[in-house]
Structure formats: structure tokens, C-alpha cells
Design a protein around this motif. Structure first.
Motif, PDB file in Angstrom:
ATOM      1  N   ALA A 148      10.346  -2.236  13.831  1.00 21.10           N
ATOM      2  CA  ALA A 148      10.935  -3.581  13.805  1.00 21.10           C
ATOM      3  C   ALA A 148      10.087  -4.530  12.979  1.00 21.10           C
ATOM      4  N   ARG A 149       8.768  -4.423  13.096  1.00 25.96           N
ATOM      5  CA  ARG A 149       7.900  -5.283  12.283  1.00 25.96           C
ATOM      6  C   ARG A 149       8.000  -4.944  10.804  1.00 25.96           C
ATOM      7  N   SER A 150       8.100  -3.652  10.478  1.00 24.92           N
ATOM      8  CA  SER A 150       8.236  -3.262   9.083  1.00 24.92           C
ATOM      9  C   SER A 150       9.555  -3.750   8.492  1.00 24.92           C
ATOM     10  N   ILE A 151      10.626  -3.642   9.276  1.00 22.97           N
ATOM     11  CA  ILE A 151      11.911  -4.184   8.830  1.00 22.97           C
ATOM     12  C   ILE A 151      11.800  -5.686   8.602  1.00 22.97           C
ATOM     13  N   GLY A 152      11.089  -6.376   9.498  1.00 19.75           N
ATOM     14  CA  GLY A 152      10.889  -7.809   9.333  1.00 19.75           C
ATOM     15  C   GLY A 152      10.144  -8.148   8.059  1.00 19.75           C
ATOM     16  N   VAL A 153       9.113  -7.368   7.733  1.00 16.26           N
ATOM     17  CA  VAL A 153       8.353  -7.617   6.503  1.00 16.26           C
ATOM     18  C   VAL A 153       9.219  -7.336   5.280  1.00 16.26           C
ATOM     19  N   TYR A 154       9.950  -6.215   5.306  1.00 18.92           N
ATOM     20  CA  TYR A 154      10.859  -5.908   4.190  1.00 18.92           C
ATOM     21  C   TYR A 154      11.864  -7.042   3.995  1.00 18.92           C
ATOM     22  N   ARG A 155      12.438  -7.511   5.093  1.00 17.17           N
ATOM     23  CA  ARG A 155      13.421  -8.585   4.987  1.00 17.17           C
ATOM     24  C   ARG A 155      12.780  -9.917   4.595  1.00 17.17           C
ATOM     25  N   LEU A 156      11.480 -10.090   4.871  1.00 11.28           N
ATOM     26  CA  LEU A 156      10.761 -11.247   4.333  1.00 11.28           C
ATOM     27  C   LEU A 156      10.831 -11.250   2.815  1.00 11.28           C
ATOM     28  N   TRP A 157      10.472 -10.103   2.213  1.00 15.23           N
ATOM     29  CA  TRP A 157      10.503 -10.012   0.755  1.00 15.23           C
ATOM     30  C   TRP A 157      11.934 -10.068   0.235  1.00 15.23           C
ATOM     31  N   ARG A 158      12.835  -9.318   0.893  1.00 17.90           N
ATOM     32  CA  ARG A 158      14.211  -9.268   0.401  1.00 17.90           C
ATOM     33  C   ARG A 158      14.853 -10.645   0.406  1.00 17.90           C
ATOM     34  N   ASP A 159      14.767 -11.360   1.525  1.00 16.15           N
ATOM     35  CA  ASP A 159      15.445 -12.645   1.616  1.00 16.15           C
ATOM     36  C   ASP A 159      14.662 -13.759   0.935  1.00 16.15           C
ATOM     37  N   GLY A 160      13.361 -13.522   0.691  1.00 17.51           N
ATOM     38  CA  GLY A 160      12.651 -14.429  -0.195  1.00 17.51           C
ATOM     39  C   GLY A 160      13.262 -14.435  -1.588  1.00 17.51           C
ATOM     40  N   ARG A 173       0.785  -1.216   0.000  1.00 12.81           N
ATOM     41  CA  ARG A 173       0.000   0.000   0.000  1.00 12.81           C
ATOM     42  C   ARG A 173       0.826   1.280   0.000  1.00 12.81           C
ATOM     43  N   ASP A 174       1.908   1.298   0.780  1.00 15.72           N
ATOM     44  CA  ASP A 174       2.725   2.497   0.827  1.00 15.72           C
ATOM     45  C   ASP A 174       3.705   2.475  -0.350  1.00 15.72           C
ATOM     46  N   ARG A 175       3.718   3.548  -1.123  1.00 12.75           N
ATOM     47  CA  ARG A 175       4.516   3.565  -2.355  1.00 12.75           C
ATOM     48  C   ARG A 175       6.008   3.450  -2.075  1.00 12.75           C
ATOM     49  N   ALA A 176       6.481   4.101  -1.023  1.00  9.45           N
ATOM     50  CA  ALA A 176       7.903   4.021  -0.703  1.00  9.45           C
ATOM     51  C   ALA A 176       8.269   2.651  -0.136  1.00  9.45           C
ATOM     52  N   LEU A 177       7.519   2.193   0.872  1.00  8.23           N
ATOM     53  CA  LEU A 177       7.839   0.918   1.513  1.00  8.23           C
ATOM     54  C   LEU A 177       7.729  -0.249   0.536  1.00  8.23           C
ATOM     55  N   SER A 178       6.697  -0.267  -0.281  1.00  7.02           N
ATOM     56  CA  SER A 178       6.532  -1.373  -1.225  1.00  7.02           C
ATOM     57  C   SER A 178       7.580  -1.336  -2.333  1.00  7.02           C
ATOM     58  N   SER A 179       8.002  -0.134  -2.743  1.00  5.60           N
ATOM     59  CA  SER A 179       9.083  -0.033  -3.729  1.00  5.60           C
ATOM     60  C   SER A 179      10.373  -0.591  -3.171  1.00  5.60           C
ATOM     61  N   VAL A 180      10.634  -0.274  -1.907  1.00 11.16           N
ATOM     62  CA  VAL A 180      11.819  -0.797  -1.230  1.00 11.16           C
ATOM     63  C   VAL A 180      11.740  -2.324  -1.143  1.00 11.16           C
ATOM     64  N   SER A 181      10.571  -2.860  -0.837  1.00 11.15           N
ATOM     65  CA  SER A 181      10.426  -4.310  -0.668  1.00 11.15           C
ATOM     66  C   SER A 181      10.691  -5.053  -1.970  1.00 11.15           C
ATOM     67  N   GLN A 182      10.147  -4.549  -3.089  1.00 14.87           N
ATOM     68  CA  GLN A 182      10.382  -5.262  -4.349  1.00 14.87           C
ATOM     69  C   GLN A 182      11.833  -5.143  -4.791  1.00 14.87           C
ATOM     70  N   ALA A 183      12.457  -3.984  -4.545  1.00 15.25           N
ATOM     71  CA  ALA A 183      13.867  -3.837  -4.906  1.00 15.25           C
ATOM     72  C   ALA A 183      14.742  -4.765  -4.066  1.00 15.25           C
ATOM     73  N   GLY A 184      14.405  -4.914  -2.794  1.00 12.82           N
ATOM     74  CA  GLY A 184      15.153  -5.832  -1.955  1.00 12.82           C
ATOM     75  C   GLY A 184      15.031  -7.270  -2.428  1.00 12.82           C
ATOM     76  N   LEU A 185      13.818  -7.661  -2.827  1.00 13.03           N
ATOM     77  CA  LEU A 185      13.615  -9.017  -3.335  1.00 13.03           C
ATOM     78  C   LEU A 185      14.481  -9.268  -4.563  1.00 13.03           C
ATOM     79  N   VAL A 186      14.482  -8.325  -5.515  1.00 18.65           N
ATOM     80  CA  VAL A 186      15.241  -8.520  -6.744  1.00 18.65           C
ATOM     81  C   VAL A 186      16.740  -8.481  -6.468  1.00 18.65           C
ATOM     82  N   ASN A 187      17.168  -7.620  -5.543  1.00 17.57           N
ATOM     83  CA  ASN A 187      18.583  -7.581  -5.191  1.00 17.57           C
ATOM     84  C   ASN A 187      19.063  -8.947  -4.707  1.00 17.57           C
ATOM     85  N   ASN A 188      18.302  -9.581  -3.826  1.00 12.95           N
ATOM     86  CA  ASN A 188      18.731 -10.878  -3.324  1.00 12.95           C
ATOM     87  C   ASN A 188      18.427 -12.003  -4.299  1.00 12.95           C
ATOM     88  N   LEU A 189      17.537 -11.755  -5.261  1.00 13.81           N
ATOM     89  CA  LEU A 189      17.349 -12.721  -6.350  1.00 13.81           C
ATOM     90  C   LEU A 189      18.662 -12.887  -7.106  1.00 13.81           C
TER      91      LEU A 189
END
Length: 448
Positions: free
Chosen positions: A372-384, A247-263
Motif C-alpha cells: 500500500a505504501r509503494s502504491i502510494g509513492v507510485y501514485r505520488l509521482w503519477r499524479d504529480g 533504487r529499484d529498476r522496475a518500480l522506478s521505471s513504473v513511477s516515471q512512466a506514470g508521471l509522464v502518462n498523467n503529464l
């Protein structure tokens, strides 16, 4: 340095030490946590050179997809553990989570040494994923707690630099040890030492930092001004997940970039040693290449984290993703050591631009009460992304060859960077007013 206050955390009330935010005010604990995160990185680095070669030379795995199952197990476990770590850190404090992560990591090098079959290697990586999810997530959270709002990029640069320089150093060391003494057991003795030191320091020397987050939350709640786009307190875990993911444009953009980085990191971890071996490189030279990429990545974050505090987050992320894509194209087209070394330097530089900046952006936007929960969610996507990268690159490599797999991942990485350019706003600037709780929970899309 930042916001001197007289509040104390319960664990420190006996000596009435006031809690303060800022790197200077918390230098001793911050430096200790940098050292602890280096040990966390060493636990990961023990695998970077040797385990892909174990699959090929000791367990005689056929097919790239089968050989990458250890990364899939690691990525999925670490991704899920990140979310748990964030919730536990908010509920029970940071230190117990850190200590638990080290306890779970102790069997990992022993399993790698004694594994009679590939299934044991996969099981070791499940434990490694839990270890990394609990320990690395917690050191990130604790450093953000200590640093306060004005030096988040520098704090994340130091955190990630320590971890990935340790990954690089351990990958290089295990490569030379494997070339001299064999793939097992000698290279994994380093992991035993890292786990013992990490557990001892975390248990005996690390202090709880939850009180620092609570102090920042009080400062933010009483301030008239807040960072642009920062969301307010009082959100449920479900709301935090949806904001950070979609939902949040900044947070969700960060999450997808983290996922692709670790991909693409999953690709590099699992397939690059095999690519280099197929060209006839020795184990020691493979170790150099396996270490060069995280070494540049780690050292570069000492500069890029601080730069994001000065120049902003968005365009460092965009530039870093595009540079990674260019590096992957060079990996796909090169055939000898020195062009691959140049590609490793470029890939490390691109990742250094992105990695601490993504975490700093999360800290900009998320409220301390659920950060801390938001970092956890971001890292869920990133490390996924580890798991996605391992499965995708393995299937592509089996179907079309190694170089085609690398090229496809390069295209995905470039697309991710362009998506950040279009969708994400800059998170560093500060402008009033902050949105209300109701707006944050129910009308996030209208804020942008």
C-alpha cells in the motif's frame, strides 16, 4: 480461487467467515468496489468538459498558465494525498480511509456551483485532489488485496475501467447539460449524487480488506518461490519511498512512466477543450471529444489488464507510451473534429495499455506488508504529473502556442517509453530465490 485459507479478519470473526484470495472468492465485494470506483471517476468527470470553459467564458482568465491553476492544485494535492492514503491504509485499515475520502468530496460540486471567483474553483480542486487521493488509492489497494497474486492485471483493468468509463460518461453528460442549461449549476448536480452514493455505499456495504493482504503476506513468507524481483517485508517508509522512486529498476521505471502518462493527461484535461473551442466547435462536440479519450481508455483496460497477466507488463507499457506520443502528434497537427476524434481514440488506447499494467507491476514487486505504501509513492509521482503537465504545457502554450506545447509533450512521452524499454525488467515471471531483507534494504541495485 487462490490460496484458500481459514484465517479471519477481526471485523468478520462474528460469523467466522474465512478469508480467501481471488476474484471468484471475493466477487461480491470486488464488484461493489468496482461500482464505488465508478462513482470516484464520476467526481473527476464532472470537471473534464465544463471547468476549463468556466475559466475562459465565466471568469475571463487570460493566459493558459492561469487557466490551468485548478489542475496544478488538483495534481499536487492528489499526489501528496496518495502517499498519506497508503500509509494510513497500512496502519488503520482500508475502509476508514475510503470513507474519509468521500466525506471530504461532498463540498466539491457545491463549491463549483457557487464559486464567485476562480480562487474558489482552485479551492474546490484542492478538496477534489484529497477526495481522489484517498478514495481512488484505497479502491486500488483493496482490489489488489482481494485479487491475490495471479489476477492483478485483470483486477486493475476492471478498477481503472470503471473509473475512467465513469469519467468519460460524466464528461459527455455534463457537456450536453452545459449546452442545454448553461455551464452552471446543472452539470454539477451529478457530482452531488455521486458523492452521496459513494459515501453511503462505502459506509454501509464495503468491508475491510487489510486481512486479505495479511493473509497473502503469510502465504508469501511461507512459500519457497516468489515473483522475480519481489522485495521482502520489514522495510521502513523511507526505504519504500527510495525503492519505488529511484533504487529499484522496475518500480522506478513504473513511477516515471506514470508521471509522464498523467503529464499528458493534464495537458488533455486543461488545454484540449480550449483548442477545440478555438476551432469553433460547439460545447456539445467538445464534450464528445472530452469523453472519447477516457471512454476508450476505460473500456480498453478490460482487455489490457488481463493481457498483462498473460503476456507480461513491460512491453505493454512501452507500446502504450509510444502510441500516446503518436496520438499527441496527431492532436497537434489536426484542425477539425474527425481527426481529433481519431487522435482521442489512439490516446485512449495507448493509455489503456499503460494504466492497469503499471499498477499490476507494482503489485508484482512490492511485498504485501508495504505494498500500500509503494502504491502510494507510485501514485505520488503519477499524479504529480497532472501538476507538471499543467505548468509545463501552460508555459509552453503561452510562449509558443498550443500546438507547440502538445508536440513537446509528445516528445517527452516517447522518451519515457524508450526509458522503460531500456531500464525495466519484466515483473510477471516467477523465479526463485527471493532476496533477503538486507539485500532489499541496502543492496537493491545489485539485485538487478
Amino acid at each position: 480461487m487462490n490460496h484458500p485459507r481459514t484465517a479471519t479478519h477481526p471485523a468478520e470473526e462474528s460469523n467466522s467467515t474465512p478469508l480467501r484470495l481471488g476474484l471468484h472468492a471475493n466477487l461480491a465485494q470486488f464488484t461493489l468496489l468496482v461500482a464505488v470506483n465508478a462513482l470516484v471517476g464520476g467526481m473527476l468527470g464532472q470537471e473534464r468538459t465544463v471547468v476549463p470553459l468556466l475559466g475562459e467564458q465565466v471568469f475571463h482568465l487570460t493566459g493558459y498558465t492561469a487557466a490551468l491553476t485548478f489542475i496544478v492544485a488538483f495534481g499536487l494535492t492528489k499526489a501528496a494525498t496518495n502517499v498519506v492514503a497508503g500509509s494510513l491504509a497500512d496502519r488503520h485499515g482500508r475502509k476508514p480511509v475510503l470513507v474519509a475520502g468521500w466525506l471530504i468530496g461532498i463540498p466539491v460540486p457545491l463549491l463549483l456551483i457557487w464559486a464567485p471567483s476562480w480562487g474558489w474553483i482552485v479551492a474546490a480542486n484542492v478538496l477534489l485532489g484529497v477526495n481522489q487521493g484517498l478514495t481512488w488509492s484505497t479502491t486500488v489497494i483493496m482490489k489488489i488485496d482481494l485479487a491475490g497474486p495471479t489476477r492483478r492485471g485483470l483486477a486493475m483493468g476492471l478498477n481503472e475501467a470503471s473509473g475512467y468509463l465513469a469519467v468519460a460518461g460524466t464528461a459527455l453528460a455534463t457537456g450536453y447539460l452545459a449546452a442545454t442549461y448553461g455551464l452552471r449549476p446543472t452539470p454539477f448536480y451529478l457530482g452531488i449524487a455521486f458523492a452521496a452514493l459513494g459515501l453511503g455505499l462505502s459506509t454501509l456495504r464495503v468491508r475491510e480488506t487489510l486481512g486479505h493482504a495479511q493473509l497473502e503476506a503469510r502465504d508469501r513468507n511461507t512459500s519457497d518461490n516468489g515473483p522475480r524481483g519481489v522485495l521482502t517485508a520489514g522495510l521502513s517508509t523511507r526505504q519504500v519511498f527510495l525503492l519505488t522512486s529511484f533504487r529499484d529498476r522496475a518500480l522506478s521505471s513504473v513511477s516515471q512512466a506514470g508521471l509522464v502518462n498523467n503529464l499528458n493527461d493534464g495537458l488533455a484535461w486543461g488545454l484540449f477543450p480550449i483548442l477545440f473551442a478555438s476551432a469553433g466547435l460547439s460545447v456539445s462536440r467538445i464534450g464528445v471529444l472530452a469523453a472519447l479519450y477516457p471512454a476508450v481508455w476505460g473500456a480498453g483496460q478490460l482487455v489490457t489488464g488481463a493481457a498483462s497477466d498473460r503476456y507480461g507488463r513491460k512491453w505493454l507499457i512501452v507500446g502504450g507510451m509510444l502510441l500516446q506520443a503518436a496520438a499527441l502528434v496527431l492532436f497537434a497537427t489536426a484542425t477539425t473534429f474527425w481527426p481529433w476524434a481519431m487522435a482521442a481514440v489512439l490516446l485512449g488506447a495507448g493509455t489503456a495499455l499503460v494504466y492497469p499494467t503499471l499498477l499490476a507491476a507494482i503489485g508484482d514487486v512490492a511485498h504485501p506488508t508495504w505494498r500500500a505504501r509503494s502504491i502510494g509513492v507510485y501514485r505520488l509521482w503519477r499524479d504529480g504529473g497532472f501538476a507538471v503537465g499543467a505548468v509545463l504545457s501552460g508555459i509552453l502554450a503561452d510562449s509558443f502556442g498550443l500546438r507547440t506545447a502538445i508536440t513537446v509533450v509528445a516528445i517527452i512521452t516517447a522518451t519515457s517509453g524508450l526509458l522503460v524499454a531500456v531500464r525495466m525488467h519484466e515483473t510477471l515471471h516467477r523465479t526463485p530465490p527471493r532476496p533477503s531483507n538486507a539485500e532489499a534494504a541496502g543492496n537493491t541495485s545489485s539485485q538487478r
